[in-house]
Design a protein around this motif. Structure first.
Motif, PDB file in Angstrom:
ATOM      1  N   GLN A   1      -7.294   5.644 -19.280  1.00  0.00           N
ATOM      2  CA  GLN A   1      -5.885   6.048 -19.429  1.00  0.00           C
ATOM      3  C   GLN A   1      -5.459   7.012 -18.328  1.00  0.00           C
ATOM      4  OE1 GLN A   1      -6.502   7.219 -23.628  1.00  0.00           O
ATOM      5  NE2 GLN A   1      -4.634   6.039 -24.055  1.00  0.00           N
ATOM      6  N   GLN A   2      -6.310   7.993 -18.091  1.00  0.00           N
ATOM      7  CA  GLN A   2      -5.977   8.977 -17.060  1.00  0.00           C
ATOM      8  C   GLN A   2      -5.891   8.312 -15.685  1.00  0.00           C
ATOM      9  OE1 GLN A   2      -8.609  12.377 -17.268  1.00  0.00           O
ATOM     10  NE2 GLN A   2      -7.486  13.399 -15.603  1.00  0.00           N
ATOM     11  N   CYS A   3      -6.803   7.394 -15.403  1.00  0.00           N
ATOM     12  CA  CYS A   3      -6.771   6.695 -14.116  1.00  0.00           C
ATOM     13  C   CYS A   3      -5.480   5.889 -13.995  1.00  0.00           C
ATOM     14  CB  CYS A   3      -7.988   5.781 -13.965  1.00  0.00           C
ATOM     15  SG  CYS A   3      -9.518   6.680 -13.626  1.00  0.00           S
ATOM     16  N   LEU A   4      -5.120   5.200 -15.060  1.00  0.00           N
ATOM     17  CA  LEU A   4      -3.924   4.359 -15.016  1.00  0.00           C
ATOM     18  C   LEU A   4      -2.668   5.196 -14.746  1.00  0.00           C
ATOM     19  CD1 LEU A   4      -3.075   1.361 -17.257  1.00  0.00           C
ATOM     20  CD2 LEU A   4      -1.367   3.148 -16.977  1.00  0.00           C
ATOM     21  N   GLU A   5      -2.534   6.295 -15.462  1.00  0.00           N
ATOM     22  CA  GLU A   5      -1.327   7.119 -15.258  1.00  0.00           C
ATOM     23  C   GLU A   5      -1.318   7.742 -13.860  1.00  0.00           C
ATOM     24  OE1 GLU A   5       0.981   6.563 -17.202  1.00  0.00           O
ATOM     25  OE2 GLU A   5      -0.124   5.774 -18.929  1.00  0.00           O
ATOM     26  N   THR A   6      -2.498   8.065 -13.346  1.00  0.00           N
ATOM     27  CA  THR A   6      -2.571   8.596 -11.982  1.00  0.00           C
ATOM     28  C   THR A   6      -2.129   7.539 -10.973  1.00  0.00           C
ATOM     29  OG1 THR A   6      -4.409   9.992 -12.682  1.00  0.00           O
ATOM     30  CG2 THR A   6      -4.070   9.770 -10.312  1.00  0.00           C
ATOM     31  N   LEU A   7      -2.546   6.308 -11.212  1.00  0.00           N
ATOM     32  CA  LEU A   7      -2.148   5.224 -10.305  1.00  0.00           C
ATOM     33  C   LEU A   7      -0.635   5.020 -10.326  1.00  0.00           C
ATOM     34  CD1 LEU A   7      -3.024   2.889  -8.371  1.00  0.00           C
ATOM     35  CD2 LEU A   7      -3.005   1.393 -10.392  1.00  0.00           C
ATOM     36  N   VAL A   8      -0.056   5.031 -11.525  1.00  0.00           N
ATOM     37  CA  VAL A   8       1.399   4.861 -11.659  1.00  0.00           C
ATOM     38  C   VAL A   8       2.115   5.870 -10.771  1.00  0.00           C
ATOM     39  CG1 VAL A   8       3.349   5.142 -13.252  1.00  0.00           C
ATOM     40  CG2 VAL A   8       1.307   3.876 -13.986  1.00  0.00           C
ATOM     41  N   GLU A   9       1.598   7.088 -10.803  1.00  0.00           N
ATOM     42  CA  GLU A   9       2.217   8.164 -10.033  1.00  0.00           C
ATOM     43  C   GLU A   9       1.956   7.995  -8.538  1.00  0.00           C
ATOM     44  OE1 GLU A   9       1.059  12.025 -11.651  1.00  0.00           O
ATOM     45  OE2 GLU A   9       1.095  12.741  -9.584  1.00  0.00           O
ATOM     46  N   ARG A  10       0.702   7.729  -8.190  1.00  0.00           N
ATOM     47  CA  ARG A  10       0.346   7.660  -6.770  1.00  0.00           C
ATOM     48  C   ARG A  10       1.053   6.516  -6.054  1.00  0.00           C
ATOM     49  NH1 ARG A  10      -3.891  10.686  -4.479  1.00  0.00           N
ATOM     50  NH2 ARG A  10      -4.150  12.498  -5.821  1.00  0.00           N
ATOM     51  N   MET A  11       1.198   5.381  -6.719  1.00  0.00           N
ATOM     52  CA  MET A  11       1.827   4.252  -6.034  1.00  0.00           C
ATOM     53  C   MET A  11       3.326   4.204  -6.288  1.00  0.00           C
ATOM     54  SD  MET A  11       0.195   1.007  -8.212  1.00  0.00           S
ATOM     55  CE  MET A  11       0.760  -0.293  -7.136  1.00  0.00           C
ATOM     56  N   SER A  12       3.859   5.209  -6.926  1.00  0.00           N
ATOM     57  CA  SER A  12       5.292   5.239  -7.299  1.00  0.00           C
ATOM     58  C   SER A  12       5.665   3.873  -7.868  1.00  0.00           C
ATOM     59  CB  SER A  12       6.163   5.565  -6.085  1.00  0.00           C
ATOM     60  OG  SER A  12       5.757   6.774  -5.524  1.00  0.00           O
ATOM     61  N   TYR A  13       5.006   3.546  -8.951  1.00  0.00           N
ATOM     62  CA  TYR A  13       5.033   2.176  -9.458  1.00  0.00           C
ATOM     63  C   TYR A  13       6.447   1.651  -9.700  1.00  0.00           C
ATOM     64  CZ  TYR A  13       3.905  -1.917 -12.268  1.00  0.00           C
ATOM     65  OH  TYR A  13       3.824  -3.189 -12.741  1.00  0.00           O
ATOM     66  N   ASP A  14       7.259   2.445 -10.373  1.00  0.00           N
ATOM     67  CA  ASP A  14       8.598   1.951 -10.714  1.00  0.00           C
ATOM     68  C   ASP A  14       9.439   1.733  -9.454  1.00  0.00           C
ATOM     69  OD1 ASP A  14       7.867   2.007 -13.341  1.00  0.00           O
ATOM     70  OD2 ASP A  14       8.679   4.027 -13.699  1.00  0.00           O
ATOM     71  N   ALA A  15       9.328   2.677  -8.516  1.00  0.00           N
ATOM     72  CA  ALA A  15      10.097   2.541  -7.272  1.00  0.00           C
ATOM     73  C   ALA A  15       9.619   1.329  -6.478  1.00  0.00           C
ATOM     74  CB  ALA A  15       9.946   3.807  -6.434  1.00  0.00           C
ATOM     75  N   LEU A  16       8.334   1.098  -6.525  1.00  0.00           N
ATOM     76  CA  LEU A  16       7.769  -0.042  -5.805  1.00  0.00           C
ATOM     77  C   LEU A  16       8.282  -1.353  -6.393  1.00  0.00           C
ATOM     78  CD1 LEU A  16       5.803   0.005  -3.398  1.00  0.00           C
ATOM     79  CD2 LEU A  16       3.954  -0.502  -5.007  1.00  0.00           C
ATOM     80  N   ARG A  17       8.372  -1.397  -7.716  1.00  0.00           N
ATOM     81  CA  ARG A  17       8.935  -2.598  -8.360  1.00  0.00           C
ATOM     82  C   ARG A  17      10.393  -2.811  -7.928  1.00  0.00           C
ATOM     83  NH1 ARG A  17       5.511  -6.385  -9.782  1.00  0.00           N
ATOM     84  NH2 ARG A  17       3.803  -5.609 -11.065  1.00  0.00           N
ATOM     85  N   GLU A  18      11.119  -1.720  -7.816  1.00  0.00           N
ATOM     86  CA  GLU A  18      12.518  -1.837  -7.374  1.00  0.00           C
ATOM     87  C   GLU A  18      12.596  -2.345  -5.939  1.00  0.00           C
ATOM     88  OE1 GLU A  18      14.544   1.891  -8.012  1.00  0.00           O
ATOM     89  OE2 GLU A  18      13.890   1.911 -10.113  1.00  0.00           O
ATOM     90  N   GLU A  19      11.728  -1.797  -5.098  1.00  0.00           N
ATOM     91  CA  GLU A  19      11.707  -2.230  -3.696  1.00  0.00           C
ATOM     92  C   GLU A  19      11.362  -3.715  -3.598  1.00  0.00           C
ATOM     93  OE1 GLU A  19       9.745   0.240  -0.540  1.00  0.00           O
ATOM     94  OE2 GLU A  19       8.512  -1.558  -0.307  1.00  0.00           O
ATOM     95  N   GLN A  20      10.389  -4.116  -4.406  1.00  0.00           N
ATOM     96  CA  GLN A  20       9.980  -5.522  -4.416  1.00  0.00           C
ATOM     97  C   GLN A  20      11.178  -6.424  -4.757  1.00  0.00           C
ATOM     98  OE1 GLN A  20       7.585  -6.601  -7.792  1.00  0.00           O
ATOM     99  NE2 GLN A  20       6.530  -8.261  -6.700  1.00  0.00           N
ATOM    100  N   ALA A  21      11.907  -6.034  -5.801  1.00  0.00           N
ATOM    101  CA  ALA A  21      13.049  -6.855  -6.246  1.00  0.00           C
ATOM    102  C   ALA A  21      14.118  -6.900  -5.161  1.00  0.00           C
ATOM    103  CB  ALA A  21      13.611  -6.276  -7.541  1.00  0.00           C
ATOM    104  N   GLU A  22      14.341  -5.764  -4.523  1.00  0.00           N
ATOM    105  CA  GLU A  22      15.357  -5.685  -3.473  1.00  0.00           C
ATOM    106  C   GLU A  22      14.999  -6.600  -2.297  1.00  0.00           C
ATOM    107  OE1 GLU A  22      18.932  -4.749  -2.598  1.00  0.00           O
ATOM    108  OE2 GLU A  22      17.960  -3.987  -4.448  1.00  0.00           O
ATOM    109  N   LEU A  23      13.721  -6.568  -1.908  1.00  0.00           N
ATOM    110  CA  LEU A  23      13.282  -7.373  -0.763  1.00  0.00           C
ATOM    111  C   LEU A  23      13.295  -8.872  -1.080  1.00  0.00           C
ATOM    112  CD1 LEU A  23      10.433  -5.068   0.567  1.00  0.00           C
ATOM    113  CD2 LEU A  23      12.594  -5.589   1.717  1.00  0.00           C
ATOM    114  N   ARG A  24      13.068  -9.207  -2.336  1.00  0.00           N
ATOM    115  CA  ARG A  24      13.147 -10.633  -2.733  1.00  0.00           C
ATOM    116  C   ARG A  24      14.518 -11.198  -2.358  1.00  0.00           C
ATOM    117  NH1 ARG A  24       8.254 -12.737  -4.743  1.00  0.00           N
ATOM    118  NH2 ARG A  24       7.431 -11.596  -6.540  1.00  0.00           N
ATOM    119  N   LYS A  25      15.540 -10.367  -2.545  1.00  0.00           N
ATOM    120  CA  LYS A  25      16.899 -10.817  -2.240  1.00  0.00           C
ATOM    121  C   LYS A  25      17.044 -11.149  -0.760  1.00  0.00           C
ATOM    122  CE  LYS A  25      18.836  -7.865  -5.839  1.00  0.00           C
ATOM    123  NZ  LYS A  25      19.420  -6.521  -6.006  1.00  0.00           N
ATOM    124  N   GLN A  26      16.219 -10.473   0.072  1.00  0.00           N
ATOM    125  CA  GLN A  26      16.286 -10.734   1.520  1.00  0.00           C
ATOM    126  C   GLN A  26      15.294 -11.819   1.944  1.00  0.00           C
ATOM    127  OE1 GLN A  26      15.703  -6.970   3.583  1.00  0.00           O
ATOM    128  NE2 GLN A  26      16.666  -5.883   1.887  1.00  0.00           N
TER     129      GLN A  26
END
Lengths: 161, 787
Positions: free
Chosen positions: B425-450
């Motif tokens: 659990q601790q590793c998972l939450e650390t990863l979410v933070e380190r990779m800025s998971y939510d922002a990365l998902r947003e970036e992914q969606a934005e780039l799909r449009k391009q």
């Protein structure tokens, strides 16, 4: 099959040597077995891995793709020579500090290849450093630390002018 | 002791070996050249399977410089008997007895048939070309899927079939769980054959002294004591007369824990000729004779409830070994580990895992970095991603719901593995933070449009490290120690010598042992010298394999240093007329525990303890040395855990994959040297990425290896690899006082899983899915239906 030999004269790390060598002997075998310069390593013997890289007349070459007799009259510099002159002392220091090697087998070739970026240092991106080192195989580090060490050295040299 | 301010433990310190390496002063086996050294070259089978009808060595013997030509039959006369690569812990396992060189029959392309020994390697190779071997080709078995079919020839008729080993693990009721599930994911995964590609090939220099009957072997090895036992037993030399020295080792990754026939042959030549004999594999020989690994096909099924809870997992593993089971560690560990670890991060209670390991006319397979883990993690984590997509749950959230809770240990996994001190659990939450998971998902969606197709991969993992004695090797009958040892001594000068059974191949094992010793004793790093890799010097140990050096050898070093420390304080107490528990050791001095004022230096203790013993009362007999050994008590392994993240871009026109970012959060317990731990993870990741994207030993239908050069067998180079961000969660293991777990294989174990998940995330909107590694551009284009 034949062990016919030829006499060659060349400069090895600034020292003039004359030796009689088998014509089929590779430059890196000559350096390792005849001159005892074991810093250059053999990884693939077909020019892919870069572990045998040495400088010949200022250019980085694969010591396994060049015959010793082809180096007749040339100036050959190995990692031992580069160490003695201090030319890459800062790069070596950064490699140690950043742990940019593990087993160390690729390191001499990696240093010689990286030294080309230091001769007339320009700002380079990490991607450019990666591309420049793309002919040198390292199985241990994953390259990240090597890129860091080269980048640090270039930046320091640029800062110091 | 270890947590004092400014402790050497937990601190980045550079390695002495690195300073030598950058100056070209590394000393590898081939750099050692005693006078009158001879060189061995081999005639190897050009066929995947062939009867040897005759061998004519006369012309070779007449060649200049040739001192010996030896056939397999002649070598067998110098050996105590063939090997059988089985371990009794693998119930029902079978393997054909194997001679170091083929005698009547060669069973894989590359198997040694004749050895030629000459003054130079070139002369030996010249003469080897003149050896005439007449072969009769036999049918080959190449495809693991059909290896057990009735119509397929049996490689070793005495075995009855091509089956090496089979096993089943069953927990709970998989069929019931599948019947009751809302979602069932089913898929088949295939993995190419890899090899270690250490940049320094296998290398050995054997010397025999007929006077003392001592055999000294310098060899690029991870496990000197195992090599000592195997060579001694095979060649009939008493073990205590065999000295194994592992000088600098130019990469190993599990390759250098095995026994190879050509190395036995070269050693036999050294005994016969009483001259130094060297054998260094060239790159072709490396590809055609180093152990291979990873060739597996896994059929897998996962059952999930609609709220995204995994209820069962079942896998069936078909594992392709080589022509013999590799001695002495076997060729079945990989399959066994896949069964142990697949789905290992999760809390499901129903699990069934079966495997059949089959013989093929290919290079024998065995342990290679992260044995089985890249496969098990890829299978488990791909199913998890597919299940999350089917449930319409974000894959990070899906894992959040399923990973074992951090407060749920100790517990036993569905595969029957004891788990403790873990932190999914601790590793998972650390990863979410380190990779800025939510922002990365947003970036992914934005780039799909391009029209830019990027994918985000996640892979949770477990990793078995530091195996215990209850498990496999020693318990299975092999001369392999799962204990490890340290002898530590205080010298008259106050310097400390620390001799350890674990070995260094560039990881920094010697530095780490020095840090533990210096921190525990309270002396400066500079005054500690660590000796490893020499059976004449170090106490008996297993060496380095299975991420065990720091976890096992580190604890032995800690315990030995604690004992020496107690003795030093006892002697100091007598000399100072103080109670030992009022004293401490700091920076090489015995100090008053209260105000840390220096009372006596360790150099003074060393001097008195060695030279002025009369100053001590008669009941004190200083040894100023201590030996400790450490082993796991009951556990099979110290399991570690972690999670990786990857961000990739897929070019859907060319099938090219660009690796953009890579994150690893892992829990190796107490970190001794943060930089060295990070670099183990980074290097390990890239090794895993190589397997996932590029590497494969390709055989044709005749059993010919098609790509035995570094130009054809692609490895990761600097240009294609990403920067890798690493973080550690440090849940100390409770099985030792040091608290360290293994770290060397965690990158490799899950990198193939995370990059495959990222690629599939990128191409999922196009209906594409990849389940085969390596993921070549062609594989991607096929998945996209473009070719």
């Amino acid at each position: 099959m034949s062990e016919s030999k030829l006499e060659i004269s060349l400069s090895v790390n600034g020292e003039q040597v004359t030796r009689t060598v088998p014509v089929r002997q590779h430059l890196v075998d000559f350096l390792r077995t005849e001159e005892g310069l074991t810093g250059s390593h053999l990884g693939c013997e077909h020019g892919v891995c870069g572990a045998c890289s040495v400088r010949v007349d200022g250019a980085v070459v694969r010591g396994c793709l060049m015959l010793a007799v082809q180096a007749d009259g040339a100036e050959v510099v190995t990692v031992e020579g580069l160490t003695d002159t201090g030319e890459i002392a800062d790069l070596q220091e950064n490699f140690v500090e950043r742990n940019a090697m593990q087993c160390g087998y690729c390191t001499p070739g990696m240093l010689i290849t990286a030294s080309e970026l230091l001769k007339d240092p320009k700002p380079v991106s990490r991607e450019e450093i990666r591309n420049h080192l793309s002919g040198n195989f390292c199985r241990c580090t994953g390259y990240h630390a090597i890129v860091d060490a080269v980048e640090n050295t270039i930046n320091k040299r640029l800062e110091e002018g | 002791m270890l947590d004092k301010p400014n402790s050497y433990v937990g601190r980045t310190l550079s390695r002495d070996a690195a300073k030598r390496a950058v100056a070209g002063r590394g000393r590898y086996t081939d750099d050692i050249a005693p006078a009158r050294t001879l060189h061995a070259a081999f005639v190897r089978s050009p066929y995947g399977h062939a009867k040897i009808l005759s061998i004519d060595v006369e012309a070779a013997k007449q060649q200049p410089g040739v001192t010996l030509v030896m056939t397999g039959a002649e070598l067998a006369e110098m050996c105590t008997g063939p090997w059988v690569g089985t371990l009794v812990c693998f119930d029902g396992m079978k393997s054909e007895p194997q001679h170091p060189m083929a005698i009547d029959r060669a069973c894989w392309q590359g198997e040694p048939v004749v050895m030629v020994v000459a003054s130079t390697r070139a002369e030996a190779e010249d003469a080897a070309e003149l050896v005439i071997v007449e072969y009769e080709e036999l049918p080959v078995v190449i495809d693991k899927e059909t290896a057990l079919d009735k119509s397929t020839p049996v490689i070793h008729p005495d075995l009855g079939d091509n089956l090496a080993f089979e096993k089943m693990i069953e927990t709970g009721d998989v069929e019931k769980a599948v019947a009751e599930a809302d979602v069932v994911i089913e898929d088949t995964f295939t993995f190419g054959r890899h090899t270690a590609v250490s940049l320094e090939p296998r290398a050995l220099l054997a010397e025999y002294d007929p006077g003392t009957e001592r055999l000294t072997i310098h060899t690029s090895s991870q496990c000197p004591h195992m090599i000592q036992a195997v060579f001694a037993r095979t060649l009939g030399v008493p073990e205590h007369n065999v000295r194994i020295v592992a000088p600098d080792v130019g990469g190993s990754f599990g390759l250098k824990i095995h026994t190879f026939g050509d190395e036995i042959a070269a050693t036999a030549a050294a005994i016969k000729l009483a001259r130094p004999v060297k054998f260094v594999a060239d790159r072709l020989e490396s590809f055609a004779t180093d152990i291979h690994a990873r060739e597996n096909c896994v059929k897998a099924r996962m059952a999930v409830s609609k709220d995204g809870i995994i209820t069962s997992l079942d896998i069936d593993v078909r594992s392709g070994a080589g022509a013999y089971s590799q001695y002495p560690r076997t060729s079945v560990f990989e399959a066994n580990q896949i069964l142990n670890i697949t789905g290992g991060p999760y809390g499901h209670e129903n699990y069934r895992a079966t495997t059949q390991v089959v013989y093929l006319n290919k290079v024998p397979t065995s342990q290679y970095r992260a044995v089985g883990h890249p496969i098990g993690n890829t299978v488990g984590e791909s199913l998890v991603d597919q299940a999350a997509a089917a449930c319409n749950i974000d894959p990070m959230e899906f894992r959040r719901r399923n990973v074992m809770r951090d407060d749920s240990y100790p517990r036993v996994s569905a595969a029957g593995i004891e788990m403790r001190d873990m932190s999914h659990q601790q590793c998972l939450e650390t990863l979410v933070e380190r990779m800025s998971y939510d922002a990365l998902r947003e970036e992914q969606a934005e780039l799909r449009k391009q029209g830019i197709q990027r994918g985000i991969g996640i892979a949770a993992f477990i990793k078995g490290t530091a195996p215990g004695p209850a498990g496999y090797y020693g318990a299975g009958g092999a001369p392999i120690s799962s204990q490890d040892s340290c002898t530590i001594k205080l010298e008259p000068s106050g310097g400390v010598i620390c001799m350890v059974g674990v070995t260094d191949q560039g990881q920094g094992v010697d530095t780490v042992m020095g840090q533990i010793a210096a921190a525990t004793l309270g002396v400066p790093m500079e005054s500690v010298r660590v000796i490893e890799g020499d059976t004449d010097a170090v106490p008996y140990g297993g060496g380095t394999y299975a991420s065990r050096a720091t976890a096992i050898g580190g604890e032995a070093t800690y315990q030995a240093a604690m004992t020496l420390r107690a003795e030093i304080l006892e002697i100091a107490g007598v000399l100072l007329q103080a109670e030992p528990d009022t004293l401490d050791i700091l920076d090489g001095h015995v100090v008053d525990k209260g105000d840390t004022s220096s009372r006596i230096s360790l150099a003074e203790i060393g001097r008195i303890g060695h030279f002025q013993v009369a100053e001590l009362p008669n009941h004190i007999q200083p040894t100023l040395s201590a030996t400790h050994r450490f082993r796991l008590r009951d556990a099979l392994y110290i399991f570690t855990n972690g999670i990786q993240g990857a961000y990739v871009e897929v070019d859907t026109d060319t099938g090219f994959i660009k690796l953009l970012n890579h994150w690893v959060i892992e829990d190796c317990g107490r970190v001794i040297n943060p930089q060295l731990a990070d670099e183990q993870v980074r290097g390990g990741c890239v090794q895993g990425l190589g397997g996932a994207l590029y590497e494969e030993c390709v055989y044709d239908t005749a059993g010919q290896l098609q790509n035995a050069t570094l130009a054809d067998y692609l490895t990761p180079m600097a240009g294609e690899m990403p920067d890798i961000e690493v973080a550690h969660i440090q849940t100390h293991t409770g099985v030792s006082e040091l608290g360290a777990k293994g770290v060397g294989e965690s990158g490799t174990g899950a990198a193939p899983a995370v990059v495959m998940n990222a690629v599939n995330d990128a191409i999922r909107p196009f209906g594409g899915k990849v389940t085969a590694q390596p993921m070549s551009p062609e594989t991607i284009l096929k998945a996209l239906g473009k070719v």
